[in-house]
Design a protein around this motif. Structure first.
Motif, PDB file in Angstrom:
ATOM      1  N   PHE A 120      -2.741  60.750  37.800  1.00  0.00           N
ATOM      2  CA  PHE A 120      -2.332  60.446  36.706  1.00  0.00           C
ATOM      3  C   PHE A 120      -1.015  60.779  36.403  1.00  0.00           C
ATOM      4  CE2 PHE A 120      -2.046  61.405  31.957  1.00  0.00           C
ATOM      5  CZ  PHE A 120      -1.611  60.033  31.539  1.00  0.00           C
ATOM      6  N   THR A 121      -0.074  60.130  36.537  1.00  0.00           N
ATOM      7  CA  THR A 121       1.448  60.555  36.237  1.00  0.00           C
ATOM      8  C   THR A 121       1.971  60.088  34.835  1.00  0.00           C
ATOM      9  OG1 THR A 121       1.815  58.233  35.917  1.00  0.00           O
ATOM     10  CG2 THR A 121       1.904  59.750  38.949  1.00  0.00           C
ATOM     11  N   GLY A 122       0.908  60.242  33.990  1.00  0.00           N
ATOM     12  CA  GLY A 122       1.208  59.345  32.630  1.00  0.00           C
ATOM     13  C   GLY A 122       2.330  60.847  31.595  1.00  0.00           C
ATOM     14  N   TYR A 123       1.900  62.236  32.053  1.00  0.00           N
ATOM     15  CA  TYR A 123       2.019  62.878  31.375  1.00  0.00           C
ATOM     16  C   TYR A 123       3.750  63.623  31.497  1.00  0.00           C
ATOM     17  CZ  TYR A 123      -3.015  65.183  30.895  1.00  0.00           C
ATOM     18  OH  TYR A 123      -3.816  65.817  30.959  1.00  0.00           O
ATOM     19  N   ASP A 124       4.729  62.740  32.116  1.00  0.00           N
ATOM     20  CA  ASP A 124       5.429  62.216  32.454  1.00  0.00           C
ATOM     21  C   ASP A 124       6.411  61.399  32.804  1.00  0.00           C
ATOM     22  OD1 ASP A 124       5.389  65.338  33.432  1.00  0.00           O
ATOM     23  OD2 ASP A 124       5.072  64.647  35.133  1.00  0.00           O
ATOM     24  N   GLU A 125       5.828  60.366  32.670  1.00  0.00           N
ATOM     25  CA  GLU A 125       6.585  58.881  32.653  1.00  0.00           C
ATOM     26  C   GLU A 125       5.381  58.126  32.478  1.00  0.00           C
ATOM     27  OE1 GLU A 125       5.773  57.874  37.189  1.00  0.00           O
ATOM     28  OE2 GLU A 125       6.961  58.961  36.871  1.00  0.00           O
ATOM     29  N   LEU A 126       6.158  57.055  31.907  1.00  0.00           N
ATOM     30  CA  LEU A 126       5.187  56.111  31.140  1.00  0.00           C
ATOM     31  C   LEU A 126       5.068  54.278  32.350  1.00  0.00           C
ATOM     32  CD1 LEU A 126       6.928  55.826  27.000  1.00  0.00           C
ATOM     33  CD2 LEU A 126       4.891  56.501  28.280  1.00  0.00           C
ATOM     34  N   GLN A 127       5.536  54.623  33.177  1.00  0.00           N
ATOM     35  CA  GLN A 127       5.862  53.363  33.987  1.00  0.00           C
ATOM     36  C   GLN A 127       5.980  54.165  35.334  1.00  0.00           C
ATOM     37  OE1 GLN A 127       8.324  50.393  33.582  1.00  0.00           O
ATOM     38  NE2 GLN A 127       9.027  49.922  35.705  1.00  0.00           N
ATOM     39  N   THR A 128       4.069  53.641  36.474  1.00  0.00           N
ATOM     40  CA  THR A 128       4.281  54.025  37.553  1.00  0.00           C
ATOM     41  C   THR A 128       4.719  53.274  38.826  1.00  0.00           C
ATOM     42  OG1 THR A 128       3.126  56.340  36.914  1.00  0.00           O
ATOM     43  CG2 THR A 128       2.831  55.753  39.376  1.00  0.00           C
ATOM     44  N   GLU A 129       4.865  53.323  39.754  1.00  0.00           N
ATOM     45  CA  GLU A 129       4.686  51.832  40.659  1.00  0.00           C
ATOM     46  C   GLU A 129       3.207  52.926  41.877  1.00  0.00           C
ATOM     47  OE1 GLU A 129       8.021  51.606  42.676  1.00  0.00           O
ATOM     48  OE2 GLU A 129       9.446  50.829  41.050  1.00  0.00           O
ATOM     49  N   SER A 130       2.627  52.423  42.453  1.00  0.00           N
ATOM     50  CA  SER A 130       1.864  52.601  42.704  1.00  0.00           C
ATOM     51  C   SER A 130       1.016  50.844  43.835  1.00  0.00           C
ATOM     52  CB  SER A 130       0.575  52.988  42.367  1.00  0.00           C
ATOM     53  OG  SER A 130      -1.041  53.151  42.918  1.00  0.00           O
ATOM     54  N   SER A 131      -0.082  50.826  44.195  1.00  0.00           N
ATOM     55  CA  SER A 131      -0.672  49.602  44.865  1.00  0.00           C
ATOM     56  C   SER A 131      -2.227  49.566  44.298  1.00  0.00           C
ATOM     57  CB  SER A 131      -0.285  49.738  46.692  1.00  0.00           C
ATOM     58  OG  SER A 131      -1.744  50.693  46.775  1.00  0.00           O
ATOM     59  N   ILE A 132      -2.839  48.314  44.428  1.00  0.00           N
ATOM     60  CA  ILE A 132      -4.301  47.785  44.295  1.00  0.00           C
ATOM     61  C   ILE A 132      -5.571  48.760  45.481  1.00  0.00           C
ATOM     62  CG2 ILE A 132      -6.126  45.878  43.439  1.00  0.00           C
ATOM     63  CD1 ILE A 132      -3.390  46.129  41.222  1.00  0.00           C
ATOM     64  N   LEU A 133      -6.232  49.473  45.379  1.00  0.00           N
ATOM     65  CA  LEU A 133      -7.444  50.120  46.095  1.00  0.00           C
ATOM     66  C   LEU A 133      -7.878  48.840  45.691  1.00  0.00           C
ATOM     67  CD1 LEU A 133      -6.820  53.566  45.640  1.00  0.00           C
ATOM     68  CD2 LEU A 133      -5.814  52.417  47.209  1.00  0.00           C
ATOM     69  N   GLY A 134      -8.554  49.427  44.447  1.00  0.00           N
ATOM     70  CA  GLY A 134      -9.820  48.101  44.939  1.00  0.00           C
ATOM     71  C   GLY A 134      -9.955  47.437  43.098  1.00  0.00           C
ATOM     72  N   LEU A 135     -10.701  45.826  43.806  1.00  0.00           N
ATOM     73  CA  LEU A 135     -10.982  45.132  42.549  1.00  0.00           C
ATOM     74  C   LEU A 135     -12.452  44.780  41.945  1.00  0.00           C
ATOM     75  CD1 LEU A 135      -8.039  42.263  42.975  1.00  0.00           C
ATOM     76  CD2 LEU A 135      -8.205  43.549  41.493  1.00  0.00           C
ATOM     77  N   ILE A 136     -13.109  44.789  41.190  1.00  0.00           N
ATOM     78  CA  ILE A 136     -14.491  44.746  40.830  1.00  0.00           C
ATOM     79  C   ILE A 136     -14.333  43.508  39.815  1.00  0.00           C
ATOM     80  CG2 ILE A 136     -16.562  45.655  40.082  1.00  0.00           C
ATOM     81  CD1 ILE A 136     -15.578  48.754  40.599  1.00  0.00           C
ATOM     82  N   VAL A 137     -15.305  42.874  40.260  1.00  0.00           N
ATOM     83  CA  VAL A 137     -15.677  41.798  38.840  1.00  0.00           C
ATOM     84  C   VAL A 137     -17.571  41.503  39.778  1.00  0.00           C
ATOM     85  CG1 VAL A 137     -15.344  38.986  38.577  1.00  0.00           C
ATOM     86  CG2 VAL A 137     -13.380  40.252  39.550  1.00  0.00           C
ATOM     87  N   ASP A 138     -17.241  41.851  37.912  1.00  0.00           N
ATOM     88  CA  ASP A 138     -19.263  41.433  37.887  1.00  0.00           C
ATOM     89  C   ASP A 138     -20.160  42.517  38.758  1.00  0.00           C
ATOM     90  OD1 ASP A 138     -18.773  39.221  35.782  1.00  0.00           O
ATOM     91  OD2 ASP A 138     -18.411  37.252  37.369  1.00  0.00           O
ATOM     92  N   GLY A 139     -19.686  43.414  38.640  1.00  0.00           N
ATOM     93  CA  GLY A 139     -19.835  44.781  39.059  1.00  0.00           C
ATOM     94  C   GLY A 139     -19.977  44.773  41.136  1.00  0.00           C
ATOM     95  N   GLU A 140     -19.132  43.935  40.924  1.00  0.00           N
ATOM     96  CA  GLU A 140     -18.415  43.490  42.061  1.00  0.00           C
ATOM     97  C   GLU A 140     -17.952  43.710  43.185  1.00  0.00           C
ATOM     98  OE1 GLU A 140     -21.424  43.139  44.862  1.00  0.00           O
ATOM     99  OE2 GLU A 140     -23.138  42.912  43.088  1.00  0.00           O
ATOM    100  N   SER A 141     -17.820  44.147  44.397  1.00  0.00           N
ATOM    101  CA  SER A 141     -15.439  44.892  44.633  1.00  0.00           C
ATOM    102  C   SER A 141     -15.723  43.372  45.472  1.00  0.00           C
ATOM    103  CB  SER A 141     -16.600  45.816  46.102  1.00  0.00           C
ATOM    104  OG  SER A 141     -15.089  45.950  46.684  1.00  0.00           O
TER     105      SER A 141
END
Length: 884
Positions: A463-484
């Motif tokens: 969590f970077t939000g203590y120091d910044e309001l915008q953070t670049e990262s990447s999508i580690l996972g997506l879940i739709v209807d309980g399934e990866s």
């Protein structure tokens, strides 16, 4: 051997063998499916199941637990208690079956002089799962005779969560109390003679789907085999202390003895009294421990369970013949017995006792009024020669008088009656459905936790939000209807797991951030941010445009206005809490909070409402702190160091070994908090305290606005005041006096109008008397009065008319329309009642014609309904009844 000694020997034994000593977790469980920590292994479930990587290879603890599913057995058996302590040792892929069995046998049988528990080997039996030859081999190797090893089935000696996942056989250790306590034959007899003191669970298999606890397939071995063992501290204590049951051990007996002393009845003289004393001893201790972990009495969830325990204690003391308050005597004794093991019980006792004593006083009043209702209902049920109390009576006692259904069931059973539970449950279901329809639906629905294990195994979300309001990262996972899933497209709702995020996840009373997640070719609206498992942040989103896939670059963007308002609200909560304690004292301790952009509420322990002057003082202190532009400093410290500095913890919150401390003005406000905060207090703008109310017998709630929301609220009030001053042509400072004068004038006018209407009603009496018709031996007056102010007007006219009809048998039945609803009132004189005409019977019959209900006494009764057009038909029922 005292309970504290048993506890200390356990921790020392396993610490000496490389186990990390883990302090007891709170009784309030992290598991969203559990109200309480119900077993020693609950805090370790994420590690045992592999959902979260274990921070140590082996651990030991003495865990506080609460179970209330067997509450009806409390006091009746030697071992059933609602609060208990489970000594546990755990291995996460480290040692397994042979070593676990060896540790258990060594600690149990080592002499007390050598640091063990000193149980004689001849008194110990073990059970194993019927097919677990490996465990039997290890037990034999320790010298345990074949005849004291029993094979049992899945019902007792196989463990799983009930879902696909880890599973495995168990081996349990029992102590034989001897032939005086039951039949021979070992634990398989399921007799109180054999007391289970230790359970070893060998998690070695992966189970699949199944239809029951016994019907599932074993898919194979777990990649890492785990050990989960537990020894019941209270059970070992009563065996080592040579007493008959867990209620007589050193941590519980003092309360039992006081209950006996207060009642004047000797413990051991009467079985029913003994059970009641044990209930009191158990429930007082359980309540004390729950309240030390921040649970407060309420009408739902954990608070309802606590309230039930407290009220069952009060009820048991009343059955022992004690009608006065007893908690001021019983709770200090339990505190003294438990505080050596749990110091918070002593340090927080002022807060705990204040709430407990207030709850007892409230329930004693409730019992007095509710018992009268129940006694009347019991008498009526018996007079009707029925054996079952109506469900609506039980619901009335619950809804109006605060009787838990369990207490109604107990009191009815004592009177030899049952309760129509089906009808009660139906009324409760209806009430809950209405409450749910009125309540705002919970906005987040997370997937089944097992889907997160692979993501959590990759590490914690940063969590970077203590120091910044915008953070670049990447999508580690997506879940739709309980399934990866690999991707999500426009219009879909999904959960997004990022490696890093600037978006705050809901926790510590602070709502989740609003914002966006964007990347090449897609944009996601953030609906919610949660922590489904420890260390992992999940973002619930709607895919606004494009398609997002696992591995895509992603930038989390916080809504700056939302965050500004949230920071103001959270820091405002800390400011107001400090002001409350400055004015009311240290017992005004925060018991809960909620804050979002522009608004916060704070619950605190206090047993009376705040005067307007007190509210104003608290608000003034808060705004002075804001004006003084106090510096807000956050820092991370070890938990023990933070507490040593006086940092306050919010009860019910979970804290790790390192915590975040938020100072506002140095020590003026110093709290443990993971929320987002302003840099200086002036950024809050202002605090506007808008309400103060009760949320329980010893809890109050304040609500406040901050920043621009606070200003806008005050501006709206100013506009209203300006409009009133213009309409009344009165300066603002003279408004209170002017409005008071108007109110007094209005009351005087209303009094005159009422007198005029009363005279007008009285003027109708002669014509009503003159309209009386003789039907048989009874003079009958019936009339439709048309529109009336209220049923009171009809009642006054009925009684006046009856008095003017003399001593002959007479009945007066008048009807009118009040507030678009028909109302009827019937009166009879003594002669009419001798003739058999009853006002209550007639009112009920008339109301039935009107589509409603009614009744009352024989001389005067009232009813109502919904069908105005049926008034004449209703009046005819009176004339028909008189003919008989």
């Amino acid at each position: 051997m005292q309970t504290a000694d048993i506890r200390g020997r356990w921790l020392d034994f396993f610490a000496d063998r490389g186990h990390t000593v883990v302090p007891s977790a709170s009784l309030v469980s992290d598991d969203p499916t559990l109200l309480f920590t119900v077993a020693g292994m609950v805090p370790f479930v994420p590690y045992l199941t592999g959902l979260v990587p274990a921070p140590y290879p082996r651990a030991t603890s003495v865990q506080k637990c609460i179970r209330t599913n067997d509450i009806e057995e409390v006091g009746k058996t030697p071992r059933h208690g609602t609060f208990f302590q489970m000594n546990g040792n755990f291995s996460f892929g480290d040692y397994f079956k042979e070593q676990a069995i060896g540790y258990a046998w060594e600690l149990l049988t080592t002499p007390e002089s050598g640091g063990g528990y000193g149980f004689a080997e001849k008194d110990l039996w073990v059970t194993v799962y019927q097919d677990d030859d490996e465990a039997i081999r290890y037990w034999r190797a320790l010298g345990l005779p074949e005849e004291r090893i029993q094979r049992l089935g899945m019902d007792t000696n196989y463990w799983s969560t009930g879902q696909p996942g880890p599973a495995g056989p168990c081996s349990e250790i029992f102590f034989d109390r001897g032939p005086a306590y039951g039949v021979d034959g070992g634990p398989a007899t399921d007799d109180d003679r054999y007391v289970e003191i230790w359970n070893l669970v060998f998690m070695q298999y992966l189970r699949g789907e199944g239809t029951s606890k016994h019907d599932f397939k074993i898919l194979g071995d777990l990649p890492k085999k785990n050990i989960d063992t537990g020894m019941g501290l209270e059970r070992v204590a009563f065996l080592k202390q040579g007493v008959e049951n867990m209620y007589e051990i050193d941590q519980v007996r003092p309360v039992l003895d006081l209950a006996a002393g207060l009642s004047g009845r000797g413990y051991g003289a009467d079985h029913e009294d003994d059970v009641r004393m044990r209930i009191v001893a158990d429930h007082v201790r359980s309540s004390l421990m729950l309240m030390s972990d921040g649970v407060m009495p309420s009408n739902e969830g954990r608070g309802y369970i606590l309230r039930r325990l407290l009220r069952r204690s009060v009820r048991a003391m009343r059955l022992l013949g004690v009608d006065d308050a007893t908690f001021p005597v019983l709770f200090p004794a339990s505190r003294d017995a438990m505080s050596p093991a749990y110091p918070d019980v002593a340090t927080e006792f002022d807060r705990i006792s204040q709430a407990a004593y207030a709850e007892e006083e409230t329930f004693l009043r409730t019992l007095a009024s509710g018992s009268t209702v129940l006694d009347l209902a019991v008498a009526k049920t018996r007079s009707e020669k029925k054996a079952e109390l109506p469900g609506d009576t039980a619901f009335l006692l619950h809804d109006t008088y605060g009787f838990p259904i369990e207490i109604t069931l107990e009191m009815a059973e004592e009177a030899g009656l049952s309760v129509n539970r089906e009808a009660f449950d139906a009324l409760m279901a209806k009430q809950r459905a209405m409450a749910k329809a009125d309540a705002k639906a919970k906005k987040t629905h997370l997937a089944d936790l097992s889907v997160y294990s692979a993501f959590r195994a990759a590490g914690e979300t940063v969590f970077t939000g203590y120091d910044e309001l915008q953070t670049e990262s990447s999508i580690l996972g997506l879940i739709v209807d309980g399934e990866s899933v690999a991707s999500a497209v426009a219009g879909q709702v999904a959960e997004v797991i990022l490696a890093e995020t600037a978006l705050y996840a809901e926790s510590g009373g602070q709502e989740a951030d609003a914002g966006l997640i964007v990347g090449p070719g897609y944009e996601l609206d953030v609906l919610d941010v949660q922590k489904p498992v420890k260390g992992l942040i999940s973002h619930k989103v709607t895919v606004r445009t494009g398609e997002v896939g696992v591995g895509d670059p992603a930038t989390s963007i916080v809504d700056a206005d939302w965050r500004r308002g949230a920071r103001q609200a959270h820091s405002g909560t800390h400011i107001l809490h400090a002001a409350l304690r400055q004015v009311l004292g240290p017992n005004a301790h925060q018991s809960g909070s909620y804050n979002k952009a522009g608004f916060f509420r704070l619950d605190f322990s206090w047993n009376q409402g705040l005067s307007q002057a007190t509210r104003s003082e608290i608000e003034e202190i808060s705004n002075n702190a804001i004006r003084d532009n106090l510096e807000v400093v956050t820092r991370e410290l070890p938990l023990a160091e933070a507490k040593a500095l006086g940092a306050m913890a919010l009860f019910g919150e979970k804290y790790g070994e390192r915590v975040r401390v938020v100072d506002i003005g140095g020590p003026w406000s110093r709290e443990l908090c993971a929320g987002t905060h302003v840099s200086t207090s002036a950024e809050i703008g202002m605090v506007n305290l808008v309400s103060e109310s009760s949320v329980g017998s010893a809890n109050r709630r304040v609500e406040a606005l901050v920043g621009l929301d606070a200003f806008n609220d005050l501006a709206a009030e100013r506009a209203i005041v300006s409009q009133i001053t213009a309409n009344l042509k009165t300066p603002r400072e003279q408004l209170p006096e002017r409005i008071n004068d108007l109110v007094q004038s209005l009351k005087a006018a209303e009094k005159k109008i009422a007198a005029f209407e009363a005279r007008a009603l009285g003027d109708r009496v002669p014509s009503l008397v003159a309209s009386a018709e003789r039907i048989g031996d009874v003079r009958v007056v019936t009339a439709n009065l048309g529109t009336v102010n209220s049923a009171d007007d009809v009642r006054a006219l009925v009684t006046q008319t009856r008095e003017r009809l003399g001593s002959d048998a007479a009945v007066v039945a008048l009807a009118g329309v009040a507030g678009d609803k028909p109302v009827v009132v019937v009166a009879t004189n003594p002669a009419a009642r001798e003739y058999g005409v009853r006002a209550g019977v007639l009112a009920k019959a008339m109301a039935g014609v009107l589509g409603g209900g009614g009744g009352g006494k024989d001389d005067l009764a009232q009813g109502g309904g919904t069908d105005v057009a049926a008034i004449d038909a209703a009046l005819q029922t009176v004339r028909t009844a008189a003919q008989r």
